[in-house]
Design an enzyme around this catalytic site. Structure first.
Site, mmCIF file in Angstrom:
data_model
loop_
_atom_site.group_PDB
_atom_site.id
_atom_site.type_symbol
_atom_site.label_atom_id
_atom_site.label_comp_id
_atom_site.label_asym_id
_atom_site.label_seq_id
_atom_site.Cartn_x
_atom_site.Cartn_y
_atom_site.Cartn_z
ATOM 1 N N CYS A 141 -10.512 3.280 0.192
ATOM 2 C CA CYS A 141 -9.381 3.168 0.224
ATOM 3 C C CYS A 141 -9.345 2.836 1.511
ATOM 4 O O CYS A 141 -9.999 2.908 2.435
ATOM 5 C CB CYS A 141 -9.754 5.203 0.405
ATOM 6 S SG CYS A 141 -7.720 4.948 1.048
ATOM 7 N N THR A 142 -8.456 1.757 1.121
ATOM 8 C CA THR A 142 -7.755 1.249 2.797
ATOM 9 C C THR A 142 -7.336 1.982 3.837
ATOM 10 O O THR A 142 -7.197 0.862 4.900
ATOM 11 C CB THR A 142 -6.672 0.055 2.029
ATOM 12 O OG1 THR A 142 -5.487 0.075 1.360
ATOM 13 C CG2 THR A 142 -7.544 -0.542 1.109
ATOM 14 N N CYS A 178 -4.255 -1.707 -1.776
ATOM 15 C CA CYS A 178 -4.633 -0.431 -2.284
ATOM 16 C C CYS A 178 -4.960 -0.029 -3.195
ATOM 17 O O CYS A 178 -5.299 -0.513 -4.209
ATOM 18 C CB CYS A 178 -2.673 0.218 -2.180
ATOM 19 S SG CYS A 178 -2.827 1.782 -3.188
ATOM 20 N N ASN A 179 -6.688 0.168 -3.094
ATOM 21 C CA ASN A 179 -7.216 1.228 -4.499
ATOM 22 C C ASN A 179 -6.737 1.852 -5.157
ATOM 23 O O ASN A 179 -7.032 1.491 -6.732
ATOM 24 C CB ASN A 179 -9.070 1.946 -3.402
ATOM 25 C CG ASN A 179 -9.563 0.906 -3.036
ATOM 26 O OD1 ASN A 179 -9.504 0.641 -1.962
ATOM 27 N ND2 ASN A 179 -10.352 0.445 -3.405
ATOM 28 N N THR A 180 -5.928 2.773 -5.330
ATOM 29 C CA THR A 180 -5.639 3.779 -5.773
ATOM 30 C C THR A 180 -4.555 2.631 -7.410
ATOM 31 O O THR A 180 -4.626 3.207 -8.415
ATOM 32 C CB THR A 180 -4.611 4.609 -5.163
ATOM 33 O OG1 THR A 180 -5.381 5.464 -4.380
ATOM 34 C CG2 THR A 180 -3.863 6.239 -6.913
ATOM 35 N N ASP A 190 1.186 -1.389 -0.029
ATOM 36 C CA ASP A 190 -0.533 -0.091 -0.241
ATOM 37 C C ASP A 190 1.023 1.197 0.359
ATOM 38 O O ASP A 190 2.067 0.870 0.429
ATOM 39 C CB ASP A 190 -0.877 -0.246 1.049
ATOM 40 C CG ASP A 190 -1.686 1.139 1.577
ATOM 41 O OD1 ASP A 190 -2.619 1.695 1.157
ATOM 42 O OD2 ASP A 190 -2.262 1.888 2.212
#
Ligand code: DGL
Length: 274
Positions: A185-186, A74-76, A11
């Site tokens: 978002c984590t 990590c979503n991004t 992340d």
């Protein structure tokens, strides 16, 4: 690739620890190697291309450590790199994050759901494809939260300032009658108690971490990579920032008992783990 190898998780910082905790709980036999890219946090305001470059270098560094699978916690980074990473490493199993729009749409009664995520995530093809596929007939309100990741990384998990920021983003969504809220978002589950205090019991807050842990389990099972017994060696945690500060955050998140090791970026596309 061997079943006794560790699972690599990464992340931009401490956010992926929320996913790590869920994986540890679901799969206690597995050994985990975690990298938090604190030097580059936040990823959210960066271009998808830059985040993709970091993600490739991190993946390579984790694979060089013998990781049998990569979890992009990590979503991004998932939005920026999951697909190209799968293409580049067809033999490596990857699990990535995606905003939990589908469960939110399934649960809503008001027909309005909210999604909190980074600017980069909202710009991605991954996010827009998910909304197109799953949100038929439901209004999905998107709320970028600039500054929130920085706030969380600074340890301000429950301060009046963080609460005021959240209030500013959540009030309009509540006025629009959301009854489900996706944490896309984590980092955001770390401030979940604050979020729940603001939105109240009528709004269901959705953190995909437990579902991601189940997905990791399924993929390991399917690929015959599941560890049958706790293997030799311990989990390892790396950061490109200050290891002591990172360790203090881990303690606060209940992931203690672990030394944090220094990782170094040689260049934007080369990461060295000790
Ligand atoms: N935790 C990350 C995510 O899930 C990254 C946020 C950031 O670094 O901006 O999107």
């Amino acid at each position: 690739m061997s079943a006794s190898g560790p699972i690599g998780i990464f992340d931009s910082g401490i956010g992926g620890l929320t996913v790590t905790a869920a994986i540890k709980q679901a799969l206690p036999m597995e050994r985990l190697f975690y990298f938090g890219d604190t030097q580059h946090v936040p990823y959210g305001p960066r271009t998808l291309e830059e985040v993709r470059t970091f993600s490739f270098a991190i993946t390579e560094a984790l694979l060089a450590q013998g990781c049998k699978m990569i979890v992009i916690a990590c979503n991004t980074a998932s939005a920026a790199a999951l697909r190209p990473l799968r293409e580049a490493y067809p033999d490596i199993p990857f699990v990535g994050m995606e905003p939990a729009v589908k469960p939110a749409v399934e649960q809503t009664r008001s027909g309005v759901v909210g999604v909190m995520a980074t600017v980069a995530t909202f710009q991605s093809e991954l996010y827009n494809t998910i909304v197109e596929r799953f949100a038929k007939g439901v209004t999905v309100l998107r709320q970028p939260c600039p500054g929130l990741v920085r706030q969380i990384e600074s340890g301000a998990f429950d301060t009046p300032e963080t609460e005021a920021m959240l209030q500013g983003w959540l009030s309009p969504m509540m006025e629009a009658h959301i009854d489900a809220l996706v944490l896309g978002c984590t980092h955001y589950p770390i401030v979940r108690p604050l979020i729940e205090r603001i939105v109240g019991p009528e709004v269901r807050v959705i953190d995909p971490a437990p579902a991601i842990a189940r997905q990791v389990e399924r993929v390991l099972e399917y690929d015959g990579l599941r560890c049958a017994a706790r293997t030799e060696g311990v989990d390892r945690y790396f950061t490109s920032g200050d290891p002591e500060a990172f360790h203090r955050m881990m303690e606060r998140l209940g992931l203690d008992g672990q030394e944090v090791e220094q990782a170094t970026w040689e260049e934007a596309n080369t990461l060295t783990l000790p």
